[in-house]
Scaffold this motif. Structure first.
Motif, mmCIF file in Angstrom:
data_model
loop_
_atom_site.group_PDB
_atom_site.id
_atom_site.type_symbol
_atom_site.label_atom_id
_atom_site.label_comp_id
_atom_site.label_asym_id
_atom_site.label_seq_id
_atom_site.Cartn_x
_atom_site.Cartn_y
_atom_site.Cartn_z
ATOM 1 N N TRP A 173 72.419 41.759 46.343
ATOM 2 C CA TRP A 173 73.611 42.409 45.788
ATOM 3 C C TRP A 173 73.485 42.541 44.270
ATOM 4 C CZ3 TRP A 173 77.626 39.363 43.122
ATOM 5 C CH2 TRP A 173 78.649 40.174 42.636
ATOM 6 N N LEU A 174 73.014 41.492 43.611
ATOM 7 C CA LEU A 174 72.841 41.540 42.164
ATOM 8 C C LEU A 174 71.808 42.593 41.751
ATOM 9 C CD1 LEU A 174 72.843 37.723 41.316
ATOM 10 C CD2 LEU A 174 74.666 39.373 40.846
ATOM 11 N N LYS A 175 70.820 42.833 42.618
ATOM 12 C CA LYS A 175 69.784 43.828 42.326
ATOM 13 C C LYS A 175 70.168 45.222 42.827
ATOM 14 C CE LYS A 175 66.549 42.823 40.522
ATOM 15 N NZ LYS A 175 66.251 42.648 39.072
ATOM 16 N N GLY A 176 71.382 45.369 43.350
ATOM 17 C CA GLY A 176 71.857 46.689 43.757
ATOM 18 C C GLY A 176 71.390 47.147 45.118
ATOM 19 N N LYS A 177 70.848 46.240 45.934
ATOM 20 C CA LYS A 177 70.363 46.611 47.257
ATOM 21 C C LYS A 177 71.416 46.421 48.348
ATOM 22 C CE LYS A 177 66.221 47.882 46.135
ATOM 23 N NZ LYS A 177 65.763 49.280 46.379
ATOM 24 N N VAL A 178 72.480 45.718 48.030
ATOM 25 C CA VAL A 178 73.558 45.478 48.986
ATOM 26 C C VAL A 178 74.880 45.759 48.285
ATOM 27 C CG1 VAL A 178 74.762 43.747 50.383
ATOM 28 C CG2 VAL A 178 72.261 43.737 50.274
ATOM 29 N N LYS A 179 75.756 46.486 48.940
ATOM 30 C CA LYS A 179 77.082 46.762 48.400
ATOM 31 C C LYS A 179 77.997 45.569 48.654
ATOM 32 C CE LYS A 179 75.940 50.938 47.184
ATOM 33 N NZ LYS A 179 75.774 51.287 45.746
ATOM 34 N N PHE A 180 78.863 45.270 47.704
ATOM 35 C CA PHE A 180 79.723 44.092 47.832
ATOM 36 C C PHE A 180 80.618 44.188 49.057
ATOM 37 C CE2 PHE A 180 83.622 41.707 46.903
ATOM 38 C CZ PHE A 180 83.078 40.459 46.692
ATOM 39 N N TYR A 181 81.158 45.375 49.334
ATOM 40 C CA TYR A 181 82.074 45.507 50.467
ATOM 41 C C TYR A 181 81.379 45.239 51.799
ATOM 42 C CZ TYR A 181 80.063 50.236 50.790
ATOM 43 O OH TYR A 181 79.201 51.303 50.880
ATOM 44 N N SER A 182 80.047 45.339 51.815
ATOM 45 C CA SER A 182 79.312 45.075 53.054
ATOM 46 C C SER A 182 79.461 43.629 53.512
ATOM 47 C CB SER A 182 77.824 45.395 52.871
ATOM 48 O OG SER A 182 77.628 46.755 52.554
ATOM 49 N N PHE A 183 79.697 42.714 52.575
ATOM 50 C CA PHE A 183 79.855 41.295 52.924
ATOM 51 C C PHE A 183 81.066 41.063 53.824
ATOM 52 C CE2 PHE A 183 77.098 40.895 49.249
ATOM 53 C CZ PHE A 183 76.270 39.834 49.602
ATOM 54 N N PHE A 184 82.059 41.949 53.770
ATOM 55 C CA PHE A 184 83.258 41.746 54.575
ATOM 56 C C PHE A 184 82.992 41.926 56.068
ATOM 57 C CE2 PHE A 184 85.067 42.746 50.387
ATOM 58 C CZ PHE A 184 85.957 41.686 50.251
ATOM 59 N N TRP A 185 81.857 42.538 56.410
ATOM 60 C CA TRP A 185 81.506 42.645 57.820
ATOM 61 C C TRP A 185 81.295 41.266 58.448
ATOM 62 C CZ3 TRP A 185 82.193 46.517 60.949
ATOM 63 C CH2 TRP A 185 82.171 47.830 60.453
ATOM 64 N N ILE A 186 80.830 40.302 57.656
ATOM 65 C CA ILE A 186 80.504 38.985 58.202
ATOM 66 C C ILE A 186 81.756 38.277 58.723
ATOM 67 C CG2 ILE A 186 79.511 36.722 57.681
ATOM 68 C CD1 ILE A 186 77.686 38.139 55.656
ATOM 69 N N PRO A 187 82.820 38.098 57.908
ATOM 70 C CA PRO A 187 84.024 37.462 58.461
ATOM 71 C C PRO A 187 84.718 38.309 59.521
ATOM 72 C CG PRO A 187 84.429 38.254 56.229
ATOM 73 C CD PRO A 187 82.951 38.362 56.464
ATOM 74 N N PHE A 188 84.620 39.641 59.397
ATOM 75 C CA PHE A 188 85.245 40.507 60.397
ATOM 76 C C PHE A 188 84.626 40.276 61.776
ATOM 77 C CE2 PHE A 188 85.133 44.502 62.816
ATOM 78 C CZ PHE A 188 86.491 44.719 62.978
ATOM 79 N N VAL A 189 83.293 40.259 61.828
ATOM 80 C CA VAL A 189 82.602 40.041 63.098
ATOM 81 C C VAL A 189 82.899 38.638 63.631
ATOM 82 C CG1 VAL A 189 80.331 39.828 64.189
ATOM 83 C CG2 VAL A 189 80.780 41.701 62.586
ATOM 84 N N TYR A 190 82.957 37.661 62.721
ATOM 85 C CA TYR A 190 83.251 36.287 63.146
ATOM 86 C C TYR A 190 84.623 36.208 63.810
ATOM 87 C CZ TYR A 190 84.071 31.260 62.911
ATOM 88 O OH TYR A 190 84.348 29.962 63.224
ATOM 89 N N VAL A 191 85.614 36.855 63.217
ATOM 90 C CA VAL A 191 86.968 36.834 63.776
ATOM 91 C C VAL A 191 86.993 37.546 65.123
ATOM 92 C CG1 VAL A 191 89.329 37.680 63.465
ATOM 93 C CG2 VAL A 191 88.125 36.604 61.549
#
Length: 218
Positions: free
Chosen positions: A25-43
């Motif tokens: 993410w710091l190197k611009g290869k991952v968008k920050f909003y993409s991280f929200f998929w992790i808790p969404f899938v968990y729920v």
């Protein structure tokens, strides 16, 4: 991120890959909003357990309870806490040492992430795998409460590491060999090589990989 969310729903040790994701993410290869998929899938994947009567409070906190259920620094895994074996087995200052280990690991990973953020280099597929191997190795080596099976993710990454860079196949082989020898007390009840030796060899591999990353751009 969806697949990481699925993995996290099954096993807490998926968090070992998170430092790598932060660096991407710091190197611009991952968008920050993409991280929200992790808790969404968990729920979403927790819904069947909720339908069977388990409360959301327990479902959302179950991993936090697991993380404090084991007092020792290691259970047959050749990490840094092997070198403190007598102290931890006797539970002398085990809590203090474990907390110090957690803070040290977080600080170390934060420093690595910040250094890679400042450093200018191309993010190739081979480099991504090398960074993943390095960060996961740091986690399992310095974080307390590691079982021998917690190195499974590192073993898989080591295979990719050797396949993508044939010059590093000996490093990949050594990582897997260390993991295999760590399983011997469980499989055959014998320490073929003392765990302290395996711990020092593991540290040497980590330093080697880290040094190669340090040389990027020089």
């Amino acid at each position: 991120m969806i697949f990481i969310g699925i993995a996290f729903s099954f096993k807490f040790q998926t968090v070992f890959i998170f430092p790598f994701l932060v660096i991407m993410w710091l190197k611009g290869k991952v968008k920050f909003y993409s991280f929200f998929w992790i808790p969404f899938v968990y729920v979403v994947l927790s819904i069947p357990a909720w339908m069977q009567g388990r409360g959301w409070g327990e479902l959302l906190s179950i991993y936090l309870k697991q993380s404090v259920s084991y007092p020792y620094g290691t259970l047959n895994y050749p990490n840094a806490y092997v070198l403190f074996n007598e102290v931890l087995q006797a539970k002398h200052h085990a809590d203090e040492l474990s907390k110090a280990g957690i803070y040290f690991t977080l600080g170390l990973l934060g420093g690595v992430a910040y250094w890679m953020y400042l450093k200018k280099f191309n993010i190739t597929k081979e480099r991504m795998i090398e960074i993943a191997v390095f960060t996961v190795a740091l986690v399992v080596y310095f974080l307390p409460h590691m079982h021998e099976r917690y190195g499974f993710l590192l073993d898989l990454l080591a295979i990719l590491y050797g396949m993508k860079n044939i010059r590093r196949i000996s490093v990949a082989f050594l990582l897997i060999l260390i993991s295999l020898l760590a399983y011997m007390p469980y499989l055959i009840g014998v320490h073929i090589i003392p765990m302290s030796y395996l711990s020092l060899a593991f540290l040497g591999v980590i330093v080697f990989i880290g040094y190669n990353l340090y040389l990027i751009g020089y």
